[in-house]
Design a protein around this motif. Structure first.
Motif, PDB file in Angstrom:
ATOM      1  N   PRO A  14       0.798  -1.234   0.000  1.00 47.40           N
ATOM      2  CA  PRO A  14       0.000   0.000   0.000  1.00 47.40           C
ATOM      3  C   PRO A  14       0.826   1.277   0.000  1.00 47.40           C
ATOM      4  O   PRO A  14       0.287   2.358  -0.234  1.00 47.40           O
ATOM      5  CB  PRO A  14      -0.819  -0.114   1.292  1.00 47.40           C
ATOM      6  N   ASN A  17       4.713   0.127  -4.927  1.00 46.26           N
ATOM      7  CA  ASN A  17       4.463  -1.041  -5.762  1.00 46.26           C
ATOM      8  C   ASN A  17       5.728  -1.763  -6.210  1.00 46.26           C
ATOM      9  O   ASN A  17       5.694  -2.601  -7.112  1.00 46.26           O
ATOM     10  CB  ASN A  17       3.619  -0.647  -6.971  1.00 46.26           C
ATOM     11  N   GLY A  32      -0.362   4.392   4.427  1.00 49.61           N
ATOM     12  CA  GLY A  32      -0.994   3.822   3.236  1.00 49.61           C
ATOM     13  C   GLY A  32      -2.506   3.776   3.316  1.00 49.61           C
ATOM     14  O   GLY A  32      -3.162   3.240   2.420  1.00 49.61           O
ATOM     15  N   ASN A  34      -6.427   4.769   3.134  1.00 48.29           N
ATOM     16  CA  ASN A  34      -7.304   5.583   2.292  1.00 48.29           C
ATOM     17  C   ASN A  34      -8.733   5.058   2.420  1.00 48.29           C
ATOM     18  O   ASN A  34      -8.959   3.940   2.879  1.00 48.29           O
ATOM     19  CB  ASN A  34      -6.863   5.532   0.823  1.00 48.29           C
ATOM     20  N   CYS A  50      -5.933  -0.067   3.689  1.00 48.39           N
ATOM     21  CA  CYS A  50      -4.682   0.283   3.005  1.00 48.39           C
ATOM     22  C   CYS A  50      -4.665  -0.442   1.667  1.00 48.39           C
ATOM     23  O   CYS A  50      -4.165  -1.564   1.542  1.00 48.39           O
ATOM     24  CB  CYS A  50      -3.480  -0.100   3.850  1.00 48.39           C
ATOM     25  N   GLU A  51      -5.259   0.208   0.667  1.00 50.37           N
ATOM     26  CA  GLU A  51      -5.293  -0.344  -0.686  1.00 50.37           C
ATOM     27  C   GLU A  51      -3.982  -0.045  -1.412  1.00 50.37           C
ATOM     28  O   GLU A  51      -3.274   0.906  -1.091  1.00 50.37           O
ATOM     29  CB  GLU A  51      -6.440   0.271  -1.490  1.00 50.37           C
ATOM     30  N   LYS A  53      -1.931   1.560  -4.439  1.00 50.00           N
ATOM     31  CA  LYS A  53      -2.144   2.837  -5.121  1.00 50.00           C
ATOM     32  C   LYS A  53      -1.757   2.724  -6.599  1.00 50.00           C
ATOM     33  O   LYS A  53      -0.681   2.224  -6.933  1.00 50.00           O
ATOM     34  CB  LYS A  53      -1.310   3.942  -4.461  1.00 50.00           C
ATOM     35  N   GLY A  54      -2.650   3.167  -7.470  1.00 48.27           N
ATOM     36  CA  GLY A  54      -2.348   3.192  -8.898  1.00 48.27           C
ATOM     37  C   GLY A  54      -2.164   1.813  -9.507  1.00 48.27           C
ATOM     38  O   GLY A  54      -1.440   1.658 -10.498  1.00 48.27           O
TER      39      GLY A  54
END
Length: 415
Positions: A14, A17, A32, A34, A50-51, A53-54
């Motif tokens: 999170p 990457n 992290g 969201n 906490c996913e 991102k992008g």
């Protein structure tokens, strides 16, 4: 017995990457957390996680392949691919019968299971399931996929011990190599648990934070006002290799694995023992296997999920084991930034511990403002900012529902 080293790292988390960004953001103390974007959270007490991102699967896989893979499969394959590249593994020049995969997931393809069952009950084609349904949900499919992708014919399996899963994968990889049964193991763990049923289930247990108004600071290990863990997603992978093999290949060595510990709390299906008996035994066993003393341990990457019982249980174990030198130990909780990746958490925290040893830098524990009065004042919790300190030995702890306890002891590699 063979000496065992770590020669490759891969991560998708999170807060980054890949390993480079993950490490940079750990040291910077980046949260992290969201608001959940994956599904409508109106009916849930917890609305954040906490996913990644992008993230887009088509950045890593062909569309046809991506449709065959649950998110946890995708994340694990991505992390393993990075680790393989980092270790400069050229399988065409190696004996693939001596290379294995031990890779975990605590719950496997939860998202796929949830969607398929809902479609079966409510959808237009009520009797039709996706032909890849089974291979997308079973936890062991990921280790098999890594093996098949690279033609690796050594040991291949998936330990499942909830949140201790990937640490136990690393421990088992260490043992196979130490005993001379393999030369190289691709190991780690992956989890994709940000789903409606997962959030709903943990909410029902009252295990997760509901601090929706201040979600960036919700994961606050050791803080008086902590109210539960924050779930995260992603994967970590490590290339674990015999020292003989690594020297023969002339590759970079991050750290040496010198001790491991496994135990059971034998106390409660979800709650850790109040005095940390299982955690104490796991760390003690790791230190004994390494044949070092407690005063040689410089750093502990704590499991520290930001739950009242769990945090104090681990602290009590640390107090008992390191009683004579408590003020010399540095402890930090990287879940304050990444959230809790369940079966993937041990792998990304082993990576953090490995990089801490290599770089003599300890990531901070963020968000903790008012330390629980039950935590000894002399314990260094690395609050707020990174700590620069020579680290020769570091422990990474993981504990899972069912009372599973696992500790990994890493050492700075010296030729």
């Amino acid at each position: 017995m063979k000496r065992v080293v770590i020669t490759g790292l891969g991560a998708i988390t999170p807060i980054g990457n890949d390993v480079k960004l993950y490490w940079e953001n750990l040291l910077r103390g980046v949260s992290g957390a969201n608001m959940i974007t994956r599904f409508d959270t109106d009916k849930f007490k917890t609305k954040f996680a906490c996913e990644l991102k992008g993230y887009s699967d088509v950045d890593y896989f062909e569309r046809k392949e991506a449709r065959k893979l649950d998110r946890f499969n995708q994340y694990g394959l991505i992390a393993a691919t990075e680790a393989i590249g980092d270790a400069a593994l050229d399988f065409s020049k190696l004996n693939t019968e001596r290379i294995g995969v031990i890779f975990s997931s605590g719950i496997g393809g939860f998202e796929t299971f949830e969607k398929e069952v809902i479609n079966h009950v409510e959808g237009e084609f009520v009797s039709r399931f996706n032909p890849f349904f089974i291979t997308k949900i079973i936890s062991n499919a990921l280790s098999g996929m890594i093996s098949i992708r690279h033609g690796l014919r050594g040991v291949n399996y998936c330990p499942v011990t909830a949140c201790a899963s990937s640490t136990q994968s690393i421990i088992h990889a260490f043992n196979y190599i130490k005993w001379g049964k393999a030369d190289i193991i691709i190991t780690g763990g992956s989890e994709a648990p940000i789903t409606a049923s997962s959030i709903g289930g943990f909410n029902a247990m009252r295990a997760m934070s509901v601090n929706n108004e201040n979600y960036k600071m919700a994961s606050r290990p050791f803080d008086t006002h902590r109210d539960g863990f924050v779930v995260g997603e992603g994967a970590g992978s490590l290339i674990v290799e015999s020292l003989d093999s690594a020297l023969k290949r002339n590759v970079n060595i991050y750290a040496e694995i010198v001790g491991t510990g496994e135990s059971s709390d034998a106390y409660h299906i979800t709650g850790t023992h109040p005095e940390g008996e299982g955690a104490f035994l796991a760390m003690k066993n790791a230190i004994q296997e390494a044949n070092v003393s407690t005063d040689q341990i410089d750093y502990i990457n704590a499991h520290a999920t930001s739950t009242e019982i769990g945090d104090l249980s681990e602290i009590n174990a640390i107090k008992k084991l390191f009683a004579s030198n408590l003020n010399k130990i540095q402890v930090s909780a990287t879940k304050s930034m990444t959230g809790h990746l369940l079966g993937g958490t041990g792998a990304i925290e082993a990576i953090a511990t490995c990089l801490s040893i290599m770089n003599d830098s300890i990531p901070p524990t963020i968000n903790t403002k008012e330390i629980d009065v039950n935590i000894p004042k002399e314990l260094n919790l690395s609050l707020g900012e990174k700590t620069v300190k020579t680290i020769n030995y570091g422990i990474s702890n993981s504990f899972g529902f069912g009372g599973h306890c696992a500790a990994l002891l890493l050492k700075k590699y010296i030729e």
